[in-house]
Design a protein around this motif. Structure first.
Motif, PDB file in Angstrom:
ATOM      1  N   GLN A 197      38.790  30.294  36.907  1.00 52.15           N
ATOM      2  CA  GLN A 197      37.823  31.069  37.678  1.00 52.15           C
ATOM      3  C   GLN A 197      38.198  31.057  39.163  1.00 52.15           C
ATOM      4  O   GLN A 197      38.767  30.093  39.655  1.00 52.15           O
ATOM      5  N   LYS A 198      37.865  32.157  39.789  1.00 46.26           N
ATOM      6  CA  LYS A 198      38.097  32.382  41.213  1.00 46.26           C
ATOM      7  C   LYS A 198      39.559  32.706  41.542  1.00 46.26           C
ATOM      8  O   LYS A 198      39.876  32.993  42.702  1.00 46.26           O
ATOM      9  N   GLN A 199      40.458  32.636  40.541  1.00 46.68           N
ATOM     10  CA  GLN A 199      41.815  33.084  40.820  1.00 46.68           C
ATOM     11  C   GLN A 199      41.818  34.592  41.012  1.00 46.68           C
ATOM     12  O   GLN A 199      40.989  35.320  40.455  1.00 46.68           O
ATOM     13  N   LYS A 200      42.775  35.064  41.781  1.00 48.48           N
ATOM     14  CA  LYS A 200      42.779  36.468  42.177  1.00 48.48           C
ATOM     15  C   LYS A 200      43.426  37.356  41.112  1.00 48.48           C
ATOM     16  O   LYS A 200      44.383  36.960  40.454  1.00 48.48           O
ATOM     17  N   SER A 221      38.465  36.612  40.801  1.00 52.62           N
ATOM     18  CA  SER A 221      38.234  37.187  42.126  1.00 52.62           C
ATOM     19  C   SER A 221      38.965  38.521  42.220  1.00 52.62           C
ATOM     20  O   SER A 221      40.196  38.562  42.193  1.00 52.62           O
TER      21      SER A 221
END
Length: 469
Positions: A197-200, A221
């Motif tokens: 999670q939150k990786q682009k 992200s």
């Protein structure tokens, strides 16, 4: 007072009479015909009424009593048991402005100009129905074992052969996983890749709104990357998010603007993915269904580092009702994909797969694509011919005509006003992730624009567009 019962018994049926009586009374209770507290005739009286043995009715009553549907007492007779009243459940309308409201609006239909669905007029309904019926018989007569979670071998064989011929992808059937359409393939891929999670993730801007929302639900992200005549701007992505773990692209025909990813950008994208260990999801939503010239080879055909996951489906080429797609995975990931499919996302039922395999093996699929391309090309030409003298800002992009609107126009309002007229243009602004770069416009589906309806449908739409605000 005893509640009169009307039970119809079929003495020629295989079901025993006691079971027929049980089901008839149970249905009357559950539907409310027999309300709680209603008195039933004694089993002796009902047996005489129906002309059956007393033991037959008694057996039915005992089964109803065991299910706590009736209560028998010597003093008061047999009554329908009291049951708590369940609240009536009604589906609530999606909240205004929610994703599901948008989803339902974009997938409602059928309607003129609707995007994402093929023409009903070119759909080989009779042929496919016959093949589906035969496949169902095969499925029902097969041994009662679990099917291969990766998909039926016959279909994976046919897809591998087709991809080598039409998309330039050399793969083995073991690299192909059958899924429930593109969304099923996307969900499976995200599970296997295990991106945190939150990786682009790079997405095309504009790009398919359902994919963008799905990536957001996965906790990624979103990094919107602009699109031009050469496809996604890879240099922009490298400048603003070089550490992205994933990119989702439509390189064959960019959705929705229709550009093809240039060879130079393909090479740049694959080089970056190989060096940074990023993954590339290729959404090949139209396969070879390109109206002008031959479709370019798939991005996966150029991949030498095993970083591209190719996702295709039969939604645009046959029908979305099949809910049938496939993922082509690098050989190194084949086992992980197979394990994940087996445990979390097995392929759809065998019958639809076997019918599709027959459709492909017998040559019907390629013939269907050729007929469909001719029909769509004629409809696209007719759409442009009628619109261009009346509005300058229109062009064909993939299987849609993109009609640009003035900056202050509300494409959402226009689309909603057109809906009661049987028209379903798609607002272009919904496809933009960045509202600052969003441009109003309408996407007019070519597949759902039959020649005989083009003029009157365009006239109705243009009246709404040109109406003074």
């Amino acid at each position: 007072m005893t509640k009169p019962l009307r039970l119809e018994l079929d003495r020629s049926a295989k079901a025993p009479l006691a079971e027929q009586i049980h089901k008839g009374i149970r249905a009357a209770i559950e539907s409310g015909v027999l309300a709680p507290g209603a008195r039933l005739p004694s089993w002796q009286d009902l047996a005489a009424q129906l002309g059956v043995a007393r033991g037959t009715v008694r057996s039915a009553y005992e089964k109803l009593a065991s299910a706590q549907l009736i209560v028998a007492a010597r003093a008061t007779g047999t009554h329908v048991a009291d049951r708590p009243r369940l609240p009536v459940r009604r589906d609530k309308a999606p909240a205004p402005g929610s994703f599901m409201e948008m989803y339902q609006e974009l997938t409602a239909g059928p309607a003129i100009f609707q995007m994402g669905v093929p023409s009903q007029e070119t759909f080989p309904a009779t042929l496919l129905a016959r093949m589906r019926s035969r496949a169902v018989r095969v499925e029902m007569s097969a041994p009662t074992i679990y099917p291969d979670p990766r998909g039926e071998p016959d279909l994976r064989d046919e897809i591998a052969a087709y991809l080598a011929l039409a998309r330039g992808i050399e793969c083995t059937p073991s690299q192909i996983i059958i899924t429930s359409g593109f969304s099923g393939g996307l969900g499976l891929t995200l599970r296997v890749l295990g991106i945190e999670q939150k990786q682009k993730v790079w997405i095309e801007d504009p790009g398919f709104p359902f994919t963008r929302h799905g990536l957001g639900l996965a906790g990624l992200s979103i990094v919107p990357i602009p699109v031009d005549d050469d496809g996604i701007d890879v240099d922009f992505g490298l400048q603003h998010a070089p550490d992205a773990a994933l990119v989702v692209v439509t390189p064959g025909q960019q959705a929705p603007l229709g550009s093809t990813l240039s060879l130079a950008r393909r090479a740049r994208l694959l080089d970056w993915a190989a060096q940074s260990k990023a993954w590339v999801i290729e959404d090949d939503y139209l396969s070879e269904l390109q109206l002008k010239g031959r479709a370019t080879p798939a991005l996966a055909s150029l991949d030498r580092a095993g970083r591209v996951i190719h996702i295709g489906s039969f939604s645009k080429t046959i029908t979305p009702a099949l809910r049938l797609g496939f993922v082509v995975v690098p050989a190194a990931l084949a086992s992980r994909f197979a394990e994940t499919a087996a445990c979390l996302a097995p392929a759809p039922g065998p019958a639809v797969q076997l019918a599709t395999a027959d459709f492909m093996r017998d040559g019907h699929y390629l013939r269907h694509l050729r007929r469909t391309k001719r029909t769509y090309a004629a409809q696209g030409d007719a759409l442009l011919k009628y619109l261009r003298p009346r509005t300058a800002n229109v062009a064909i992009a993939g299987l849609a005509a993109v009609l640009r609107l003035p900056d202050r126009a509300s494409d959402l309002a226009i689309a909603r006003e057109a809906a009661p007229l049987g028209l379903a243009p798609t607002p272009l602004s919904l496809w933009y992730a960045s509202k600052a770069s969003a441009r109003p416009g309408l996407l007019l589906g070519i597949a759902t624009s039959p020649l005989r309806r083009i003029e009157v449908s365009c006239d109705r739409l243009l009246k709404i567009i040109n109406r003074p605000s």
